[in-house]
Design an enzyme around this catalytic site. Structure first.
Site, short mmCIF file in Angstrom:
data_model
loop_
_atom_site.label_atom_id
_atom_site.label_comp_id
_atom_site.label_asym_id
_atom_site.label_seq_id
_atom_site.Cartn_x
_atom_site.Cartn_y
_atom_site.Cartn_z
N SER A 54 0.80 -1.23 0.00
CA SER A 54 0.00 0.00 0.00
C SER A 54 0.83 1.27 0.00
CB SER A 54 -0.92 0.01 1.23
OG SER A 54 -0.15 0.05 2.44
N SER A 74 2.64 -7.19 2.49
CA SER A 74 2.27 -6.12 3.42
C SER A 74 0.74 -5.99 3.49
CB SER A 74 2.96 -4.82 2.97
OG SER A 74 2.88 -3.83 3.93
N PHE A 75 0.20 -4.87 3.02
CA PHE A 75 -1.25 -4.69 2.89
C PHE A 75 -1.88 -5.84 2.10
CE2 PHE A 75 -3.85 -3.09 -0.72
CZ PHE A 75 -5.01 -2.68 -0.08
N ASP A 87 13.22 -4.88 8.62
CA ASP A 87 11.98 -4.20 8.21
C ASP A 87 11.59 -3.15 9.25
OD1 ASP A 87 9.40 -3.47 7.37
OD2 ASP A 87 8.90 -5.51 6.76
N HIS A 100 11.73 -3.89 3.98
CA HIS A 100 10.35 -4.24 3.64
C HIS A 100 10.20 -4.63 2.17
CE1 HIS A 100 6.16 -4.38 4.74
NE2 HIS A 100 5.80 -3.49 3.84
#
Length: 278
Positions: free
Chosen positions: A35, A104-105, A225, A253
């Protein structure tokens, strides 16, 4: 509109005109992006897509409000809407079951989809995934609070990577330009307004439902991260009965970019086990 590698095919998924990439042939895997500002499926997965597509059919959609897919008609966004779009995407392409790779998202979406529609998922890969409640990090607060400028984009990208050499001026400019296309920043600002801890919580699935997953799951995280804490993946690996965990050292990340070839081998081997068992 200039030709862009970020623009692929287009399909209606649960009423959302969805831009997506479709490469290769064979067992389908759907890759769901993160995101960050100016993100798209292509920006997120450009290094992995052609490599994974050598052995299987790889699909990567832009989720609603991101990339070149349409945004929400009423200006609101939620985990429910994104999961509904992902299921609609599978339905529109007549895919009964697919492997999911979520970043992630996108990991939060993949996790929720597997919980709510377990029969639609074969194997699950969660990379630097949201989907659990955790204390909002300063880096994620900055990512979600992005306001457009090249300098702001440089600073945000600096939180993503362990290796600063990846953060070129050209890459920052490309992502900045993507973030200021008409309607993009308006959609982005509508998704995660302050205070932002509530959006971490809104993307989370209940731990008892996570613990009830029966899917073989590969959990991947970068040790350094700063956006999503490593502790979230450690917890996911503890909760999911058939999970395995891989932690990349000297990695932020951006596992799929910082360790691209290793990431592709790891995911490819994991998915190939299911191919062999089929």
């Amino acid at each position: 509109m200039r030709d862009s590698p970020e623009i692929g095919k287009s399909i209606a998924a649960a009423g959302v005109r969805t831009n997506y990439h479709d490469m290769g042939a064979g067992s389908p895997v759907v890759m769901i992006h993160g995101s960050g500002p100016g993100v798209s499926a292509w920006a997120n997965w450009r290094l992995a897509l052609p490599e994974l597509a050598k052995e299987r059919r790889v699909l990567a959609p832009d989720m609603a409000g991101f990339g070149y897919s349409d945004g929400s008609k009423d200006g609101t966004y939620s985990l429910d809407r994104w999961v509904k779009q992902a299921i609609g995407f599978l339905d529109a392409l007549n895919i009964e079951q697919a492997d999911l790779v979520g970043n992630s998202f996108g990991g939060a979406i993949s996790l929720a989809l597997a919980i709510r529609h377990p029969e639609r998922v074969r194997r699950l890969v969660l990379m630097g995934a949201a989907g659990l409640k955790f204390e909002l990090t300063p880096a994620l607060d900055a990512v979600w609070g992005y306001t457009p400028s090249v300098q702001n984009m440089k600073e945000i990208m600096g939180t993503f990577a362990y290796d600063a050499s990846l953060l070129t001026d050209g890459l920052a400019l490309m992502r900045y330009e993507a973030s200021i296309r008409p309607g993009v920043q308006e959609a982005y600002a509508a998704m995660f307004p302050a205070p932002r801890q509530r959006w971490v919580d809104a993307l989370a699935s209940p731990e008892d439902r996570i613990a009830g997953l029966s899917h073989q799951t590969l959990v991947i995280h970068g040790r350094e991260d700063r956006v999503l804490p490593l502790a979230t993946s450690l917890r996911l690996a503890q909760l999911i009965p058939r999970a395995q965990l891989h932690v990349f050292g000297q990695c932020g990340h951006w596992t799929q970019i910082e360790h691209a070839s290793r990431f592709v081998r790891l995911v490819g081997d994991f998915l190939a086990e299911a191919d062999a068992a089929a």
